[in-house]
Design a protein around this motif. Structure first.
Motif, PDB file in Angstrom:
ATOM      1  N   VAL A 199      -8.039   6.289  -2.250  1.00  0.00           N
ATOM      2  CA  VAL A 199      -8.596   7.601  -1.902  1.00  0.00           C
ATOM      3  C   VAL A 199      -7.457   8.584  -2.162  1.00  0.00           C
ATOM      4  O   VAL A 199      -6.680   8.915  -1.274  1.00  0.00           O
ATOM      5  N   PRO A 200      -7.347   9.063  -3.381  1.00  0.00           N
ATOM      6  CA  PRO A 200      -6.097   9.722  -3.777  1.00  0.00           C
ATOM      7  C   PRO A 200      -5.892  11.136  -3.258  1.00  0.00           C
ATOM      8  O   PRO A 200      -4.771  11.538  -2.987  1.00  0.00           O
TER       9      PRO A 200
ATOM     10  N   ALA B 167       0.843  -1.191   0.000  1.00  0.00           N
ATOM     11  CA  ALA B 167       0.000   0.000   0.000  1.00  0.00           C
ATOM     12  C   ALA B 167       0.882   1.247   0.000  1.00  0.00           C
ATOM     13  O   ALA B 167       2.054   1.213   0.390  1.00  0.00           O
ATOM     14  N   THR B 168       0.312   2.362  -0.456  1.00  0.00           N
ATOM     15  CA  THR B 168       1.012   3.636  -0.414  1.00  0.00           C
ATOM     16  C   THR B 168       0.157   4.637   0.355  1.00  0.00           C
ATOM     17  O   THR B 168      -1.053   4.720   0.147  1.00  0.00           O
TER      18      THR B 168
ATOM     19  N   LYS C 141      -4.383   2.703  -1.492  1.00  0.00           N
ATOM     20  CA  LYS C 141      -3.732   4.006  -1.532  1.00  0.00           C
ATOM     21  C   LYS C 141      -4.525   5.030  -0.747  1.00  0.00           C
ATOM     22  O   LYS C 141      -5.736   5.155  -0.908  1.00  0.00           O
ATOM     23  N   ILE C 142      -3.804   5.764   0.096  1.00  0.00           N
ATOM     24  CA  ILE C 142      -4.318   6.965   0.743  1.00  0.00           C
ATOM     25  C   ILE C 142      -3.406   8.094   0.294  1.00  0.00           C
ATOM     26  O   ILE C 142      -2.199   8.056   0.545  1.00  0.00           O
TER      27      ILE C 142
ATOM     28  N   GLY D 293     -10.470  -1.094   1.201  1.00  0.00           N
ATOM     29  CA  GLY D 293     -10.213  -2.468   0.782  1.00  0.00           C
ATOM     30  C   GLY D 293      -8.996  -2.630  -0.109  1.00  0.00           C
ATOM     31  O   GLY D 293      -8.395  -1.655  -0.587  1.00  0.00           O
ATOM     32  N   ASN D 294      -8.635  -3.865  -0.353  1.00  0.00           N
ATOM     33  CA  ASN D 294      -7.483  -4.190  -1.195  1.00  0.00           C
ATOM     34  C   ASN D 294      -7.620  -3.521  -2.564  1.00  0.00           C
ATOM     35  O   ASN D 294      -8.650  -3.627  -3.227  1.00  0.00           O
TER      36      ASN D 294
END
Length: 485
Positions: free
Chosen positions: A367-368, A330-331, A349-350, A362-363
């Motif tokens: 939420v960019p 994840a990032t 991603k957050i 979730g996988n």
């Protein structure tokens, strides 16, 4: 393994007035742990059958903290007679009457002393059949410390306090650290005989050495060169200096375990942290509490993680996160804020300027940008558009938003909870979602756009906007007649 012949007595009764604090000295934190917590941890590593902590100043508060950290600890209370000798008596009285092993005496404000050093002292005590063994240290400047005096053969002779030392004795650089190993029988025999006939009116534990020596008992002083191990904390300056040294040693430990620390001077790692191999810590990283970082993750720069779990090969940069889980690959970040109970799934991603709270992403979901996601569950493979807000609070209660799998939501959406967005659904830009969206549906809340021509020139005359609009209109008119100026 527990050693049935070993007890530890921790002296934690002092007030610590030089700290100038409402917090008892032994509860000031170093490396994320109260000072006395480090000492309790050393006692646990030694495998002592009995651990006694002697308290006096703010005894209820100190005792409660000790019970939380080490509930098996015996609490002994020192009475109004002051001094380390009296504190040791209280600790001895708390031990079972039939205990006849060795008693290690530690100070609750000496956090860096490790079990290996104490174990070395204990082994020497037992091997040489001493009645008392004390740990000494060699200081370049021993001012203020009691000196260890040796005879011509190099054997222990006595302890002389600074104020009582001769000019020749003050030149001695070997000091008494206040760490001891007593045989229980010797301690029971000697401690009641200690008096308070001194300038401070206190019972000094160092006087026990004088009594044992006078009786012909065997005493040994074992010296170490690493003075940080016996550094006591008496004020905020010493607390800060010792915290820096502790952090430096902890960073070196993790470097030797396969962690890359790009800037040790700006990196903070607390005692309860666990880090896998090939992790990179960039400048400005703080890992606190029970944070765990799996192999290959990159953390930082300028990131603080408190009680977080980060999966393998994840990337977390310029982020503040507490009690959150970040999945493998994840990032997160930059400039993300993960409040408690935020979960980011694998490959999730957050992004930039996103705040989450009590939510699961979730996988593979993202939420960019520029969003607040609270009390929300997002399924797998979904994308939440820029500027999305979950309106989860009605002024009294919090409500939940559920976003399904493979959902695509437009920019500048508001989800007014409680609401559910079905699998595969889409929403248009600027949509306010007030009711559930079925799977596969497109939700839009768009009023017909209305243009009021000439409004700026009429209502904002003389402004730059009005002048620009007038020039544009003039150019448009000229273009229509073919007479461009």
């Amino acid at each position: 393994m527990t050693d049935p012949q070993l007890a530890v007595v921790i002296l934690a009764a002092g007030q610590g007035t030089r700290m100038k604090s409402r917090t008892p000295k032994v509860l000031h934190r170093l490396g994320g742990v109260p000072l006395v917590g480090h000492v309790l941890h050393t006692a646990q590593e030694l495998g002592a059958q009995h651990t006694v902590t002697v308290v006096r100043h703010e005894r209820e508060r100190v005792s409660a903290a000790i019970m939380e950290m080490a509930p098996e600890t015996i609490i002994a209370e020192q009475d109004d007679i002051p001094g380390t000798g009296r504190a040791m008596e209280a600790g001895l009285e708390a031990l079972p009457n039939d205990f006849e092993g060795q008693i290690v005496v530690l100070s609750g404000d000496v956090p860096l002393l490790d079990a290996a050093t104490v174990g070395m002292l204990l082994d020497a005590h037992r091997t040489n059949q001493n009645e008392l063994t004390l740990l000494s240290a060699f200081y370049d400047d021993p001012t203020g410390f009691g000196r260890v005096v040796r005879d011509d053969a190099g054997a222990f002779d006595s302890i002389v306090e600074q104020k009582d030392a001769s000019e020749e004795q003050r030149k001695i650089t070997e000091i008494n650290s206040g760490v001891y190993v007593f045989d229980a029988a010797a301690a029971r025999r000697v401690l009641p005989s200690l008096g308070t006939d001194n300038a401070q009116g206190e019972k000094y534990l160092t006087d026990a050495a004088h009594v044992i020596r006078g009786e012909g008992g065997r005493i040994e002083a074992i010296g170490i060169d690493d003075t940080w191990l016996v550094q006591g904390i008496n004020d905020r300056v010493q607390l800060g200096e010792t915290a820096l040294e502790y952090n430096r040693r902890l960073i070196r430990y993790w470097q030797r375990q396969g962690v890359t620390v790009h800037d040790p001077a700006s990196t903070i790692i607390e005692r309860g942290v666990s880090i896998g191999q090939d992790v990179e810590l960039l400048p400005g990283t703080q890992l606190r509490g029970a944070t765990t970082i799996a192999a290959g993750a990159i953390i930082g720069p300028d990131t603080t993680l408190v009680d977080c779990e980060v999966g393998e090969d994840a990337v977390v940069k310029r982020t503040d996160a507490t009690l959150s889980v970040i999945g493998a690959r994840a990032t997160v970040g930059p400039w993300s804020y993960l409040r408690p109970n935020s979960i980011v799934g694998e490959d999730g991603k957050i992004g930039t300027f996103v705040e989450t709270k009590n939510s699961t992403i979730g996988n593979g979901s993202k939420v960019p940008h520029l969003s607040y996601i609270g009390d929300t569950t997002v399924g797998e493979g979904s994308n939440v558009g820029a500027g999305t807000i979950t309106a989860n609070y009605d002024g009294v209660n919090k409500h939940k938003t559920t976003v399904g799998n493979h959902v695509r939501t437009g920019s500048h959406n508001v989800f007014v909870a409680p609401v559910t967005i079905g699998d595969g659904a889409y929403t248009g830009a600027g949509t306010t979602v007030r009711k559930d969206i079925p799977a596969g549906a497109l939700a839009i809340t768009v009023a017909q756009q209305r243009n009021i021509e000439g409004w700026v020139v009429e209502n904002r005359p003389g402004t730059a906007a009005a002048e620009a609009a007038a020039r544009a209109e003039e150019g448009h008119t000229d273009a229509g007649t073919g007479n461009l100026s």
